[in-house]
Design a protein around this motif. Structure first.
Motif, PDB file in Angstrom:
ATOM      1  N   ILE A   6       0.873  -1.529   0.208  1.00 17.26           N
ATOM      2  CA  ILE A   6       0.181  -0.306   0.347  1.00 17.26           C
ATOM      3  C   ILE A   6       0.595   1.401  -0.141  1.00 17.26           C
ATOM      4  CG2 ILE A   6      -2.151   1.598   1.767  1.00 17.26           C
ATOM      5  CD1 ILE A   6      -2.998  -1.148   1.965  1.00 17.26           C
ATOM      6  N   ALA A   7       2.045   1.098   0.212  1.00 19.11           N
ATOM      7  CA  ALA A   7       2.856   2.683   0.737  1.00 19.11           C
ATOM      8  C   ALA A   7       3.339   1.773  -0.351  1.00 19.11           C
ATOM      9  CB  ALA A   7       3.670   2.356   2.187  1.00 19.11           C
ATOM     10  N   THR A  13       2.127   6.655  -6.325  1.00 18.01           N
ATOM     11  CA  THR A  13       0.253   7.546  -7.231  1.00 18.01           C
ATOM     12  C   THR A  13       1.308   8.813  -7.151  1.00 18.01           C
ATOM     13  OG1 THR A  13      -0.683   5.748  -6.578  1.00 18.01           O
ATOM     14  CG2 THR A  13      -1.905   8.150  -6.978  1.00 18.01           C
ATOM     15  N   PHE A  14       1.731   8.710  -5.912  1.00 20.00           N
ATOM     16  CA  PHE A  14       2.580  10.654  -5.693  1.00 20.00           C
ATOM     17  C   PHE A  14       3.005  11.088  -6.645  1.00 20.00           C
ATOM     18  CE2 PHE A  14       0.687  10.126  -1.258  1.00 20.00           C
ATOM     19  CZ  PHE A  14      -0.211  10.682  -1.479  1.00 20.00           C
ATOM     20  N   ALA A  15       4.797   9.878  -7.285  1.00 15.07           N
ATOM     21  CA  ALA A  15       5.472  10.481  -8.278  1.00 15.07           C
ATOM     22  C   ALA A  15       5.248  10.716  -9.373  1.00 15.07           C
ATOM     23  CB  ALA A  15       6.311   8.881  -8.166  1.00 15.07           C
ATOM     24  N   PHE A  16       3.874   9.791  -9.834  1.00 15.19           N
ATOM     25  CA  PHE A  16       3.354   9.845 -11.291  1.00 15.19           C
ATOM     26  C   PHE A  16       2.539  11.317 -11.563  1.00 15.19           C
ATOM     27  CE2 PHE A  16       3.282   4.883 -11.592  1.00 15.19           C
ATOM     28  CZ  PHE A  16       4.622   5.227 -12.363  1.00 15.19           C
ATOM     29  N   ALA A  17       1.578  11.330  -9.970  1.00 11.16           N
ATOM     30  CA  ALA A  17       0.870  12.530 -10.330  1.00 11.16           C
ATOM     31  C   ALA A  17       2.013  14.423 -10.118  1.00 11.16           C
ATOM     32  CB  ALA A  17       0.276  12.991  -9.050  1.00 11.16           C
ATOM     33  N   GLY A  18       3.491  14.322  -9.608  1.00 12.12           N
ATOM     34  CA  GLY A  18       3.919  14.865  -9.455  1.00 12.12           C
ATOM     35  C   GLY A  18       4.731  15.085 -10.820  1.00 12.12           C
TER      36      GLY A  18
END
Length: 100
Positions: A6-7, A13-18
């Motif tokens: 999960i982590a 997800t945060f890396a792709f979003a940023g």
């Protein structure tokens, strides 16, 4: 193990979003002129009307002065004619008295 997955999923997800943020920075909207130009236009019209009025008054005054000058010239001419008539009459009377 589930917590690690999960982590890891959240980190991905945060890396792709940023990293995927290719949006161009929003430019400032052009500022519109909020000053009202109508009073200036009204003032210009008022000034133009005042100038026209002043011009008309000046023309009227010039015309009046011209008329007065013409009247004075006519009166002077009439006075000259009367003086000539009086002089001719006096000359005629003097001629009559000397011939008699």
């Amino acid at each position: 193990m589930n917590k690690k997955l999960i982590a890891l999923a959240l980190a991905g997800t945060f890396a792709f979003a940023g990293c995927g943020n290719n949006a161009e920075p929003k430019e400032d909207e052009p500022k519109t002129d909020t000053t009202v130009t109508e009073p200036a236009a009204d003032e210009a019209k008022d000034a133009e009307m005042k100038a026209d009025d002043a011009e008309n008054k000046a023309e009227d005054a010039a015309e009046d002065a011209e008329n007065k000058a013409e009247d004075a010239a006519d009166e002077a001419k009439d006075a000259e004619e009367k003086a000539d008539d009086a002089a001719n009459k006096a000359e005629d009377e003097a001629t009559e008295k000397t011939n008699n």
